[in-house]
Design a protein around this motif. Structure first.
Motif, short mmCIF file in Angstrom:
data_model
loop_
_atom_site.label_atom_id
_atom_site.label_comp_id
_atom_site.label_asym_id
_atom_site.label_seq_id
_atom_site.Cartn_x
_atom_site.Cartn_y
_atom_site.Cartn_z
N TYR A 1 1.17 -1.14 -0.03
CA TYR A 1 0.04 0.13 -0.04
C TYR A 1 0.97 1.12 0.08
N ASP A 2 0.07 2.30 -0.13
CA ASP A 2 1.01 3.60 0.12
C ASP A 2 1.55 3.73 1.38
N SER A 3 2.50 4.53 1.82
CA SER A 3 2.95 4.59 3.13
C SER A 3 2.18 5.27 3.97
N TRP A 4 1.16 5.94 3.71
CA TRP A 4 0.35 6.61 4.89
C TRP A 4 -0.82 5.53 5.15
N ASP A 5 -0.95 4.46 4.61
CA ASP A 5 -2.01 3.56 4.85
C ASP A 5 -1.45 2.40 5.65
N ILE A 6 0.08 2.54 6.21
CA ILE A 6 0.74 1.90 6.87
C ILE A 6 0.92 2.40 8.22
N VAL A 7 0.77 1.57 9.43
CA VAL A 7 1.15 1.80 10.79
C VAL A 7 2.43 1.09 11.19
N GLY A 8 3.38 1.62 11.69
CA GLY A 8 4.47 0.96 12.29
C GLY A 8 4.35 0.89 13.73
N ILE A 9 4.46 -0.27 14.21
CA ILE A 9 4.34 -0.61 15.57
C ILE A 9 5.70 -1.15 16.29
N ASP A 10 6.19 -0.01 17.02
CA ASP A 10 7.75 -0.57 17.71
C ASP A 10 7.06 -0.66 19.02
N VAL A 11 7.24 -1.88 19.72
CA VAL A 11 7.11 -2.09 21.07
C VAL A 11 8.19 -1.99 21.90
N ASN A 12 8.09 -1.44 23.08
CA ASN A 12 9.47 -1.35 23.87
C ASN A 12 8.90 -1.64 25.30
N VAL A 13 9.73 -1.70 26.13
CA VAL A 13 9.57 -1.97 27.58
C VAL A 13 8.81 -0.59 28.24
N GLY A 14 7.80 -0.74 28.56
CA GLY A 14 6.97 0.20 29.28
C GLY A 14 6.30 1.13 28.22
N HIS A 15 6.39 1.13 26.97
CA HIS A 15 5.53 1.97 25.95
C HIS A 15 5.66 1.30 24.60
N ILE A 16 4.69 1.76 23.95
CA ILE A 16 4.71 1.42 22.36
C ILE A 16 4.58 2.48 21.70
N ARG A 17 5.50 2.61 20.52
CA ARG A 17 5.75 3.80 19.72
C ARG A 17 5.15 3.25 18.25
N TRP A 18 4.20 4.39 17.86
CA TRP A 18 3.52 4.10 16.53
C TRP A 18 3.71 5.29 15.92
N ASN A 19 2.77 5.43 14.69
CA ASN A 19 2.92 6.50 13.96
C ASN A 19 2.26 7.90 14.55
N GLY A 20 1.16 7.52 15.30
CA GLY A 20 0.36 8.62 16.06
C GLY A 20 1.10 8.84 17.42
N GLY A 21 1.98 8.39 17.93
CA GLY A 21 2.72 9.01 19.09
C GLY A 21 3.10 7.75 19.82
N ASP A 22 2.93 7.95 21.21
CA ASP A 22 3.52 6.95 22.32
C ASP A 22 2.32 6.45 23.27
N VAL A 23 2.11 5.08 23.70
CA VAL A 23 1.24 4.51 24.16
C VAL A 23 1.89 4.04 25.51
N ASN A 24 1.59 4.44 26.72
CA ASN A 24 2.32 3.84 27.86
C ASN A 24 1.55 2.59 28.33
N THR A 25 2.47 1.34 28.44
CA THR A 25 1.81 0.34 28.71
C THR A 25 2.06 -0.23 30.30
N PHE A 26 2.85 0.74 31.10
CA PHE A 26 3.00 0.55 32.38
C PHE A 26 2.52 1.87 33.26
N THR A 27 1.11 1.85 33.35
CA THR A 27 0.58 3.33 33.75
C THR A 27 0.80 3.40 35.39
N PRO A 28 0.84 4.60 35.81
CA PRO A 28 0.84 4.84 37.24
C PRO A 28 -0.02 3.89 38.37
#
Length: 230
Positions: A14-41
């Protein structure tokens, strides 16, 4: 009725704007739209509560090794199990909300095929990896992508998303200038969160660079030889 249709295959999915890259890390997930905290307070507070309950139970077992299963022991065990259930419910809520958002907004999600067992080092890092929700997130995206007919791309395990420059394609190696990107950064700039390319001069956030590399991988813009060896 016979209908003849001629379809021309595309080089990229597909075109690049149809793709979402998801990079998982310890404590958070980084993707096109920002950052998601997987270890909340809230999760951190529950884990501290579980740790306190475990110490109480251990103290009771040491004081009375022969018969320690009193009513107090059972009550503390029930509280600890309830805290574990709360943590699991919070993790499920986070995973399903994030995966639902990804599947609804992007036709092509791209994930890495991580070897979690080889990533485990000491006891503290093992706990972080276990709380990273790597496999549970991938499972949720896999079956939701199948339900909604999305094209899920799993990047090759040896694709150097962390070592590759998303701008010029330069790949850091052990023998190259500056060495490879490690947990403490490269051998010149000991910065974990910053990727520096010594070919084109790009300075970018390490996770954002990995996300852009996953997008290029899913779009078919990376050569196959780059996945041979990390």
């Amino acid at each position: 009725v016979n209908v003849l249709v001629e379809d021309t295959p595309r080089l990229a999915f597909y075109d690049s704007w149809d793709i979402v890259g998801i990079d998982v890390n310890v404590g958070h997930i980084r993707w096109n739209g920002g950052d998601v905290n997987t270890f909340t307070p809230r999760m951190a507070a529950l884990h501290q509560r579980i740790k306190y309950y475990q110490k109480c139970l251990n103290r009771k077992r040491r004081r009375n090794p022969g018969d320690y299963r009193s009513k107090t022991y059972q009550r503390i065990t029930a509280k600890m199990n309830h805290a574990y259930e709360q943590v699991h419910a919070l993790q499920d809520d986070l995973i399903h909300k994030f995966s639902h958002k990804i599947i609804n907004n992007y036709p092509v999600p791209c994930l890495e095929d991580l070897d979690v067992h080889r990533m485990m080092m000491d006891d503290k890092k093992v706990k972080g990896l276990q709380r990273g929700l790597f496999r549970r997130l991938r499972t949720a995206i896999e079956y939701k992508a199948a339900w909604h007919h999305r094209h899920l791309v799993i990047a090759n395990r040896f694709f150097p998303s962390t070592q590759r420059c998303s701008k010029c394609g330069y790949i850091k190696k052990v023998t190259s200038y500056g060495g490879k990107m490690m947990l403490q950064g490269d051998s010149i700039y000991h910065q974990h969160d910053v990727y520096r390319c010594y070919e084109c001069g790009l300075v970018i956030d390490r996770d954002d660079n990995a996300v852009q590399n996953l997008i290029q991988y899913a779009a078919g813009l990376t050569p196959e030889w780059e996945t041979v060896q990390r």
